[in-house]
Design a protein around this motif. Sequence first.
Motif, short mmCIF file in Angstrom:
data_model
loop_
_atom_site.label_atom_id
_atom_site.label_comp_id
_atom_site.label_asym_id
_atom_site.label_seq_id
_atom_site.Cartn_x
_atom_site.Cartn_y
_atom_site.Cartn_z
N HIS A 83 0.84 -1.20 0.00
CA HIS A 83 0.00 0.00 0.00
C HIS A 83 0.88 1.26 0.00
O HIS A 83 0.72 2.15 -0.84
N HIS A 102 1.91 4.22 -2.94
CA HIS A 102 1.94 5.68 -2.76
C HIS A 102 3.29 6.24 -3.25
O HIS A 102 3.34 7.29 -3.90
N GLU A 153 -5.91 7.03 -1.99
CA GLU A 153 -6.05 5.87 -1.10
C GLU A 153 -6.67 4.69 -1.82
O GLU A 153 -6.30 3.53 -1.57
ZN LIG Z 1 -2.67 5.24 1.99
#
Ligand SMILES: [Zn+2]
Length: 137
Positions: free
Chosen positions: A43, A47, A68
């Motif tokens: 995750h 980013h 997100e």
């Molecule tokens: Zn995040």
Amino acid sequence: MIQIPVEFDDIAGGAKGYYSPGEHRIAIKAGMAADQTAKTLVHEFTHSLLHNVDSDNKGKTRGQIEAEAEAEGTAFVVASYFGLDTSNYSFGYVAGWASQDGGTELVRSIGTTIQRTAHQVIAALEAYLHPDSKASA
Ligand SMILES: [Zn+2]
């Protein structure tokens, strides 16, 4: 070759990790289960690929919800590829955005980004895990 510093740390609050664009580093909450650690790492790594200060997205106004959704969606695809079942967590996370105004459209629009990024991350991990079986990208 994709490299970024990663450190394990005591992170206050409910966050499992974070990516710092200013410092270009990842922090992961210490002491989590291995599968949760792996999924959080992907995750935050997503980013770092998509939402760093030099990325193609730099000039755009990127909503946090969209960022997100891209990170969590990519983490889910990559985790699934490697046999980690994170569906309960990820689906709840994504469902939260999908229920908002324009949520369905959001999920549709980021699908291509998720697919492309997941492929990139999987290829990098495969090259790392099996250096002899694959030419490096
Ligand atoms: Zn995040």
